[in-house]
Design a protein around this motif. Structure first.
Motif, PDB file in Angstrom:
ATOM      1  N   THR A  55       0.846  -1.197   0.000  1.00 24.67           N
ATOM      2  CA  THR A  55       0.000   0.000   0.000  1.00 24.67           C
ATOM      3  C   THR A  55       0.878   1.242   0.000  1.00 24.67           C
ATOM      4  O   THR A  55       1.959   1.251   0.597  1.00 24.67           O
ATOM      5  N   GLY A  56       0.416   2.302  -0.633  1.00 21.80           N
ATOM      6  CA  GLY A  56       1.102   3.586  -0.607  1.00 21.80           C
ATOM      7  C   GLY A  56       0.856   4.353  -1.898  1.00 21.80           C
ATOM      8  O   GLY A  56       1.132   3.828  -2.981  1.00 21.80           O
ATOM      9  N   GLU A  74       2.464   6.763  -2.943  1.00 24.32           N
ATOM     10  CA  GLU A  74       3.732   7.208  -3.541  1.00 24.32           C
ATOM     11  C   GLU A  74       4.377   6.139  -4.415  1.00 24.32           C
ATOM     12  O   GLU A  74       5.378   6.390  -5.077  1.00 24.32           O
ATOM     13  N   ASP A  84      -3.414   4.873  -0.953  1.00 27.62           N
ATOM     14  CA  ASP A  84      -3.801   5.067   0.443  1.00 27.62           C
ATOM     15  C   ASP A  84      -5.257   5.541   0.541  1.00 27.62           C
ATOM     16  O   ASP A  84      -5.551   6.642   1.022  1.00 27.62           O
ATOM     17  N   GLY A 102       2.958  -1.523   4.758  1.00 31.92           N
ATOM     18  CA  GLY A 102       2.696  -0.084   4.818  1.00 31.92           C
ATOM     19  C   GLY A 102       1.374   0.215   5.509  1.00 31.92           C
ATOM     20  O   GLY A 102       0.563  -0.673   5.778  1.00 31.92           O
ATOM     21  N   GLY A 103       1.202   1.504   5.807  1.00 31.61           N
ATOM     22  CA  GLY A 103      -0.093   1.960   6.315  1.00 31.61           C
ATOM     23  C   GLY A 103      -0.459   1.476   7.704  1.00 31.61           C
ATOM     24  O   GLY A 103      -1.648   1.346   8.019  1.00 31.61           O
TER      25      GLY A 103
HETATM   26 MG    MG Z   1       2.396   4.115   3.336  1.00 34.16          MG
END
Ligand code: MG
Ligand code: AMP
Length: 404
Positions: free
Chosen positions: A191-192, A194, A234, A257-258
């Motif tokens: 996840t992300g 970016e 996200d 992530g997250g």
């Molecule tokens: Mg992230």
């Protein structure tokens, strides 16, 4: 904060073996047997020749020598695979090839090299005679039925890993299937907002996605099956939709992530209440989470690349391998440190290192985004939570990443 050992237990309780599966030997390399393999067939299945030569009654050629060969009429020719075998008549020889069924009545085989026959010649043996230059003992050059495996023998045991030789044995016994522990199917989802895929030009502020590639490889290296999903932005709704699309057909979901303390923590935002998010007293890898989504186990790893791979090593590799019946742990070595090191008090630290024999040197800084060093390290230094400094010459536990 939860200890590493406590969180390891939480995840070990979550990941269960799949039920045993029947598989063709060709599809079972490296898997572990879930049932013993017992022979319902003898190996060899029938008395057969161990040599290319002539089946005879040993008594008929008892006097044979190089100076005084014994000459016998060649009564038949038995290549491997022939199924209509007539008994050997005393006073005759039968041409026979390696692996061909021995004619009843024959008591030994004379290798072609001990005769005047030329097997390279195409002429059929009918009407020919063969001069035999050596005597044989009873049973010589005969492979007896059952001398390798007798019917009823347990040849492979539950828990044994299927090597190429084991699979060959299974096939030789005529078994079309074996019971194995199937590898878990593991979905890896990063996840992300970016993150973009390698091969696409970067805009300012974007980075290339690397965790999914890395973790899928780690899943495969552990012996399990990696299923990859596209990177999720996200946005909790998009994340939920991606989970729903896969949850039913995998045995485990790993996200990265997250899950830390910032805003836009998509995994936390989407799964709060369903998954227990926690802090583990370790470095790297402090923010962790584990739970169930629609009945499927989910483990939420932090996003920093070093944190995510070290977390996989520490929490996931062992249970995944245990579910497949494989040895869960990397080899652990007690090594001598070559330098002074410090470590945060209260956190179990996994530093990247280079192990040479039984000495170890840390490799690169402890920060969780320095992936370069992990890429060329061959071990993790396991520094206990209650240790804040180690002097050169100290002994410490090292996880050998190069094997197992
Ligand atoms: Mg992230
Ligand atoms: P997060 O845990 O989502 O806050 O991410 C922590 C750091 O890891 C940030 O610098 C992210 O950009 C980076 N990161 C997260 N996921 C990935 C990924 N899949 N590949 C590369 N870097 C990542």
């Amino acid at each position: 904060m939860r200890s590493v050992t406590e969180h390891q237990q939480v995840i070990a309780d979550l990941i269960r073996p799949r039920p045993a599966q029947r598989r063709a030997p060709g599809d079972a390399l490296g898997l572990v047997l879930a049932a013993d393999v017992t022979a319902t067939l003898a190996l060899p299945g029938f008395d057969n020749s161990a040599m290319d030569g002539f089946a005879v009654q040993a008594a008929d050629i008892a006097s044979a020598s190089a100076e005084h060969p014994v000459t016998l009429p060649v009564a038949d020719d038995i290549p491997a695979g022939r199924t209509d075998i007539r008994p050997l008549q005393p006073g005759t020889a039968v041409r026979i090839m390696t692996g061909a069924p021995l004619p009843p009545g024959a008591t030994s085989v004379v290798p072609v090299e001990a005769t005047d026959a030329d097997f390279a010649a195409p002429a059929p043996p009918a009407g020919q005679r063969v001069a035999i230059r050596t005597a044989t003992t009873e049973g010589q050059h005969i492979r007896r039925a059952g001398e390798d495996v007798a019917i009823g023998t347990t040849v492979l045991r539950t828990g044994q890993r299927l090597t190429p030789a084991a699979l060959g044995l299974v096939a030789a016994l005529g078994l079309a299937e074996v019971d194995v522990l199937p590898p878990p199917r593991v979905l890896v989802m990063s996840t992300g907002s970016e993150l973009i895929a390698p091969g696409t030009p970067l805009l300012p502020g974007q980075i290339y996605e690397s965790n999914a590639v890395m973790l899928a490889a780690a899943v495969r290296e552990a012996g399990a099956i990696a299923v990859t999903a596209p990177t999720v932005r996200d946005e909790p709704a998009a994340f939920r939709a991606a989970l729903d699309a896969h949850a039913g057909d995998v045995d485990l979901i790993i996200t990265t992530g997250g899950v830390s303390a910032g805003a836009y923590e998509v995994v936390k935002d989407a799964l709060g209440g369903q998954v227990e998010f926690t802090k583990v007293a370790m470095q790297p890898g402090m923010p962790q989470g584990a739970g169930l989504v629609a009945g499927t186990p989910i483990v939420t790893l932090p996003g920093n690349p070093v944190s995510s791979l070290v977390s996989f090593e520490v929490f996931l590799r062992g249970p995944l391998r245990a579910a497949m019946g494989l040895p869960p742990d990397r080899p652990r070595i007690s090594a001598t440190l070559t330098e002074d090191l410090t470590s945060p008090l209260g956190k179990r630290q996994f530093r990247r290192g280079v192990l040479a024999g039984t000495t170890v040197t840390s490799y690169g800084p402890p920060a969780s985004h320095h992936l370069r060093w992990l890429a060329s390290a061959n071990c993790l230094l396991d520094i206990p939570a209650d240790v804040d400094r180690l002097a050169a010459g100290s002994q410490l536990d090292v996880w050998d990443l190069s094997t197992g």
